[in-house]
Motif scaffolding. Structure first.
Motif, PDB file in Angstrom:
ATOM      1  N   THR A   1       0.920  -1.209   0.025  1.00  0.00           N
ATOM      2  CA  THR A   1       0.009   0.129  -0.096  1.00  0.00           C
ATOM      3  C   THR A   1       0.809   1.212  -0.056  1.00  0.00           C
ATOM      4  O   THR A   1       0.435   2.385  -0.724  1.00  0.00           O
ATOM      5  N   GLN A   2       1.938   1.093   0.732  1.00  0.00           N
ATOM      6  CA  GLN A   2       2.891   2.296   0.779  1.00  0.00           C
ATOM      7  C   GLN A   2       3.505   2.556  -0.473  1.00  0.00           C
ATOM      8  O   GLN A   2       3.724   3.678  -1.139  1.00  0.00           O
ATOM      9  N   VAL A   3       4.030   1.399  -1.186  1.00  0.00           N
ATOM     10  CA  VAL A   3       4.660   1.503  -2.431  1.00  0.00           C
ATOM     11  C   VAL A   3       3.354   2.041  -3.377  1.00  0.00           C
ATOM     12  O   VAL A   3       3.973   2.854  -4.297  1.00  0.00           O
ATOM     13  N   ILE A   4       2.273   1.822  -3.447  1.00  0.00           N
ATOM     14  CA  ILE A   4       1.344   2.296  -4.335  1.00  0.00           C
ATOM     15  C   ILE A   4       1.054   3.608  -4.130  1.00  0.00           C
ATOM     16  O   ILE A   4       0.876   4.506  -4.959  1.00  0.00           O
ATOM     17  N   ASP A   5       0.943   4.105  -2.847  1.00  0.00           N
ATOM     18  CA  ASP A   5       0.881   5.546  -2.664  1.00  0.00           C
ATOM     19  C   ASP A   5       1.979   6.466  -3.245  1.00  0.00           C
ATOM     20  O   ASP A   5       1.657   7.547  -3.377  1.00  0.00           O
ATOM     21  N   ASP A   6       3.293   5.836  -3.015  1.00  0.00           N
ATOM     22  CA  ASP A   6       4.291   6.666  -3.513  1.00  0.00           C
ATOM     23  C   ASP A   6       4.016   6.771  -5.019  1.00  0.00           C
ATOM     24  O   ASP A   6       4.790   7.654  -5.685  1.00  0.00           O
ATOM     25  N   ALA A   7       3.714   5.738  -5.795  1.00  0.00           N
ATOM     26  CA  ALA A   7       3.474   5.911  -7.277  1.00  0.00           C
ATOM     27  C   ALA A   7       2.424   6.709  -7.752  1.00  0.00           C
ATOM     28  O   ALA A   7       2.375   7.136  -8.918  1.00  0.00           O
ATOM     29  N   LEU A   8       1.534   6.832  -6.786  1.00  0.00           N
ATOM     30  CA  LEU A   8       0.164   7.754  -7.315  1.00  0.00           C
ATOM     31  C   LEU A   8       0.355   9.233  -7.578  1.00  0.00           C
ATOM     32  O   LEU A   8       1.244   9.635  -6.482  1.00  0.00           O
ATOM     33  N   PRO A   9      -0.195   9.817  -8.579  1.00  0.00           N
ATOM     34  CA  PRO A   9      -0.266  11.420  -8.720  1.00  0.00           C
ATOM     35  C   PRO A   9      -0.889  11.730  -7.435  1.00  0.00           C
ATOM     36  O   PRO A   9      -1.581  11.382  -6.700  1.00  0.00           O
ATOM     37  N   ASN A  10      -0.617  13.024  -7.181  1.00  0.00           N
ATOM     38  CA  ASN A  10      -1.073  13.912  -5.965  1.00  0.00           C
ATOM     39  C   ASN A  10      -2.637  13.969  -6.098  1.00  0.00           C
ATOM     40  O   ASN A  10      -3.195  14.356  -5.025  1.00  0.00           O
ATOM     41  N   LEU A  11      -3.382  13.590  -6.971  1.00  0.00           N
ATOM     42  CA  LEU A  11      -4.626  13.885  -7.317  1.00  0.00           C
ATOM     43  C   LEU A  11      -5.415  12.923  -6.625  1.00  0.00           C
ATOM     44  O   LEU A  11      -6.731  13.092  -6.283  1.00  0.00           O
ATOM     45  N   ILE A  12      -4.736  11.855  -5.914  1.00  0.00           N
ATOM     46  CA  ILE A  12      -5.505  10.674  -5.259  1.00  0.00           C
ATOM     47  C   ILE A  12      -4.523   9.889  -4.466  1.00  0.00           C
ATOM     48  O   ILE A  12      -3.329  10.074  -4.605  1.00  0.00           O
ATOM     49  N   ASP A  13      -4.980   9.528  -3.167  1.00  0.00           N
ATOM     50  CA  ASP A  13      -4.109   9.072  -2.131  1.00  0.00           C
ATOM     51  C   ASP A  13      -4.364   7.379  -2.160  1.00  0.00           C
ATOM     52  O   ASP A  13      -5.567   7.037  -2.831  1.00  0.00           O
TER      53      ASP A  13
END
Length: 281
Positions: free
Chosen positions: A233-245
């Protein structure tokens, strides 16, 4: 060398690509080491038995991904032709593989486990003299680490390096040489954004892995596995743009089981892999 229980628990309480890979790795000097160890108590006829993962955990969350039987080594020593045969089984952790596919469309999984039995025919007593047991053990361990690295590479885990080395007692009472290794797994996928568009992502997660090699009196057994060094989940959060958490994204794209799998802590995976490793017979 001091004895280290695998996974920090008391010893014994823990826990056709594959064939080609092992052929390539063991076809050199390491295969001679395998010959020395695996054949020392006699010669088996017929197929090499599959390595058995005796822990009940293997049936609860893991699935057999691939299985291979192959000749990994064949060479003549004077009048004797030595043949090394292997039987390998590869598993993946189902919930993680399916969660990554469901959420970002990624293929593969950074949570894998494999077990290999190596049998060399005929017995070592039939080979020419001059191959010492200590030398053979050293060579087979080196070959096993190389084979493990190749196996991880085939699973998408790269840049694998040794972090630590020790020993541990497996459930059958034999002493295994053990390694901790680190590597990287890159998953590529696509995430939907709130505006209806989608964005490609490519993120690398650090990997921890364990490997054990031991001689059970008849064969050489090789077992090991790998898992993420942080919750996905942390890795996915790092990969996501600032538009969505990550929390919002996963609530919209994944069911509860997938979210739980992606949030799994490294210690849980370490316990799983360690329990499987020491249970191989």
């Amino acid at each position: 060398m001091s004895e280290k229980p695998i996974g920090g628990e008391p010893a014994g309480s823990i826990g056709n690509t594959a064939g080609v890979t092992r052929r390539r790795v063991l076809a050199g000097g390491g295969a001679v080491a395998v010959a020395g160890l695996a054949g020392c108590l006699g010669t088996r006829n017929g197929p090499v038995p599959e390595p058995e993962v005796t822990s009940d955990r293997v049936g609860d969350g893991w699935r057999l991904l691939d299985e291979s039987e192959s000749t990994v080594f064949e060479q003549s020593y004077g009048p004797v032709t030595v043949t090394a045969l292997e039987h390998t089984r590869i598993y993946e952790y189902v919930s993680v593989a399916e969660a990554l596919s469901e959420t970002v469309g990624a293929s593969g999984s950074p949570v894998v486990f494999f077990a290999t039995r190596i049998d060399v025919r005929p017995a070592i007593d039939s080979l020419p003299a001059g191959i010492g047991r200590d030398r053979l053990m050293s060579e087979v361990e080196t070959a096993a680490v190389d084979a493990f690295r190749s196996q991880l590479n085939a699973s998408g885990i790269e840049n694998v390096e040794i972090v630590d080395r020790g020993t541990s007692t497996v459930e059958t009472g034999h002493t295994a040489t053990t390694w901790q290794l680190g590597g990287e797994f890159t998953f590529d996928g696509e995430v939907p954004l709130p505006d209806g568009s989608a964005r490609a992502i490519s993120e690398t997660v650090e990997i921890e892995s364990r490997l054990g090699v031991w001689h059970d009196g008849t064969d050489v057994l090789v077992a090991g596995g790998a898992y993420p060094a942080e919750p996905l989940t942390q890795v996915i959060d790092d990969a996501l743009p600032n538009l969505i958490d990550a929390e919002t994204f996963l609530e919209e794209t994944a069911d509860a089981e997938a979210r739980e799998a992606l949030a799994t802590e490294p210690g849980t995976f370490d316990e799983e892999v360690s329990a499987l490793l020491v249970s191989v017979e």
